[in-house]
Design an enzyme around this catalytic site. Structure first.
Site, PDB file in Angstrom:
ATOM      1  N   CYS A 170       9.801 -30.596   0.334  1.00 14.16           N
ATOM      2  CA  CYS A 170       8.902 -30.667   1.483  1.00 14.16           C
ATOM      3  C   CYS A 170       7.745 -29.709   1.245  1.00 14.16           C
ATOM      4  O   CYS A 170       7.800 -28.854   0.368  1.00 14.16           O
ATOM      5  CB  CYS A 170       9.627 -30.337   2.775  1.00 14.16           C
ATOM      6  SG  CYS A 170      10.108 -28.633   2.890  1.00 14.16           S
ATOM      7  N   GLY A 228       3.394 -44.429  -5.449  1.00  7.36           N
ATOM      8  CA  GLY A 228       3.124 -44.485  -6.885  1.00  7.36           C
ATOM      9  C   GLY A 228       3.797 -43.403  -7.718  1.00  7.36           C
ATOM     10  O   GLY A 228       4.242 -43.662  -8.839  1.00  7.36           O
ATOM     11  N   THR A 240     -12.708 -46.046   1.764  1.00  8.63           N
ATOM     12  CA  THR A 240     -13.080 -46.486   0.420  1.00  8.63           C
ATOM     13  C   THR A 240     -11.883 -46.382  -0.512  1.00  8.63           C
ATOM     14  O   THR A 240     -11.150 -45.387  -0.490  1.00  8.63           O
ATOM     15  CB  THR A 240     -14.252 -45.623  -0.102  1.00  8.63           C
ATOM     16  OG1 THR A 240     -15.332 -45.764   0.817  1.00  8.63           O
ATOM     17  CG2 THR A 240     -14.701 -46.072  -1.483  1.00  8.63           C
TER      18      THR A 240
END
Ligand code: PLP
Length: 390
Positions: free
Chosen positions: A333, A200, A237
């Site tokens: 990183c 995303g 969840t």
């Protein structure tokens, strides 16, 4: 504490992460407010949460030319890559392989399983002869990224699929499309793949939400066991607000992609040409041959990756940061340490040249003023460093 504000900054690190789109932020806030019921529950408030997740799933499925049941939400692009490799391997113990220029989220799982690492040509394209050599009936999955996170080089998945169909018809093809999604019609270009990873925060969505597209015929094993969410492939969840934002960002990205590519591509070209005009020995990775001449390799529109002979990128990044220009060298990183790039090494770049690499990555918010500022500062910083180091 620095008094620098965003207006003094030139952000050229969109491949590392992007700001969130207003539409995604809005969806996130609304989902956090309304969708607090657990989506696996049965009552009204749970159903509100489930509806939010399902709507986002539809948005991602539309963007990917996939069925909603093929969209598996998970916790990051890294998790999606791990699920693809380990999930395919643990289905029936078959061998794994990937290209040498993959993100560590693919490379490390493949190395962990003792898989084959397939070399690339100097232009960053996978060596198809080496692929043929590892493709056989015992292969479970091959992972080849659609666009590279350092150089922006785009791989031709249709050709790779053709080779697998001939030599390893049972092998799954996984593609890490994390860096491709903001720029390319992934629904079309990744169509030959059975497994596709997205993240995303590379296209105006949230950090900590990834997707693995798992085509309905692809058999992989879950790596996170528990409540059986995500069609039994990824328990846990749901991050309802993050998933809502992911869906909204994917939707808007797909609508606006063509226009963004045109605008950003022109800005990228001006940036690279401007730098090379002032510093003619600068080498645009993959495009400029090390022995002269150019290749026609395709790169994503936001990628401007250049090697400057005779400097250390760490020193350059330090100088640029002090002047409010944010870029990077090898991929970002967790430690922040700049290891020599395994991508440039695989492409045959000498260590001294790779040591002077600069990844400038542009995105949907990059402006002409950003490019003007970068051009007025970056070449001068390189020249200064060269004077200091002689
Ligand atoms: N794959 C590629 C090509 C990437 O560039 C990145 C992030 O830099 C990832 C995977 C990992 O994604 P995430 O940051 O969501 O774990």
């Amino acid at each position: 504490m620095s008094t620098r504000t965003e207006s003094d900054e030139t952000y050229l690190d969109w491949a590392a992460s992007t700001p969130m789109r207003p539409e995604a932020l809005q969806a996130m806030v609304q989902a956090a407010r309304d969708g607090y019921g657990n989506p696996t529950g049965a009552h009204h408030r749970a159903r509100v949460g489930r509806r939010i997740v399902d709507d986002a799933r539809d948005q991602v499925a539309d963007a990917m030319g996939a069925e909603p049941s093929e969209i598996i939400f998970c916790g990051s692009g890294t998790e999606a890559d791990n699920l693809a490799i380990f999930g395919a391997h643990f289905t029936n113990g078959g061998a794994v392989a990937c290209s040498a220029v993959e993100h560590h989220a693919v490379l490390h799982p493949v190395e962990h399983l003792g898989g084959a690492v397939i070399g690339v040509h100097p232009d960053g394209q996978i060596d198809l002869d080496q692929l043929r050599a590892v493709a056989n009936d015992g292969l479970a999955v091959v992972s080849v990224m659609l666009a590279n996170n350092e150089t922006g080089v785009v791989q031709r998945l249709h050709e790779i699929r053709g080779i697998l169909d001939e030599y390893a018809p049972n092998a799954l093809l996984h593609t890490d499309a994390v860096q491709a999604f903001p720029w390319l019609d992934v629904a079309e270009l990744a169509a030959p793949a059975d497994l596709i990873s997205l993240s995303g925060h590379k296209f105006g969505g949230p950090k900590g939400v990834g997707v693995l597209v798992v085509r309905s015929h692809a058999d992989i094993k879950a790596q996170t066991l528990g409540g059986g969410q995500e069609f039994e492939l990824r328990s846990g969840t749901h991050n309802v607000a993050g998933i809502a934002a992911f869906g909204a960002a994917a939707h808007i990205m797909t609508l606006e992609r063509a226009q963004i590519v045109e605008q950003v591509g022109a800005r990228r070209d001006r940036l690279v040409a401007g730098i090379k005009q002032i510093l003619p020995d600068a080498i645009e990775s993959a495009r400029d041959n090390l022995n002269g001449g150019q290749t026609a390799v395709e790169k994503v529109a936001g990628s401007a990756h250049i090697c400057f002979p005779g400097i250390e990128s760490e020193a350059l990044l330090f100088k640029l940061e002090r002047l409010g220009i944010y870029a990077s060298a090898a991929s970002s990183c967790a430690s922040g340490a700049q290891d020599p790039s395994h991508v440039l090494a695989a492409m045959g770049y000498p260590r001294e040249l790779a040591a002077g690499s600069l990844r400038m990555s542009l995105g949907f918010g990059t402006t002409d003023a950003d490019i003007d500022r970068a051009l007025s500062i970056i070449p001068e910083c390189v020249q200064t460093l060269r004077t200091v180091s002689v």
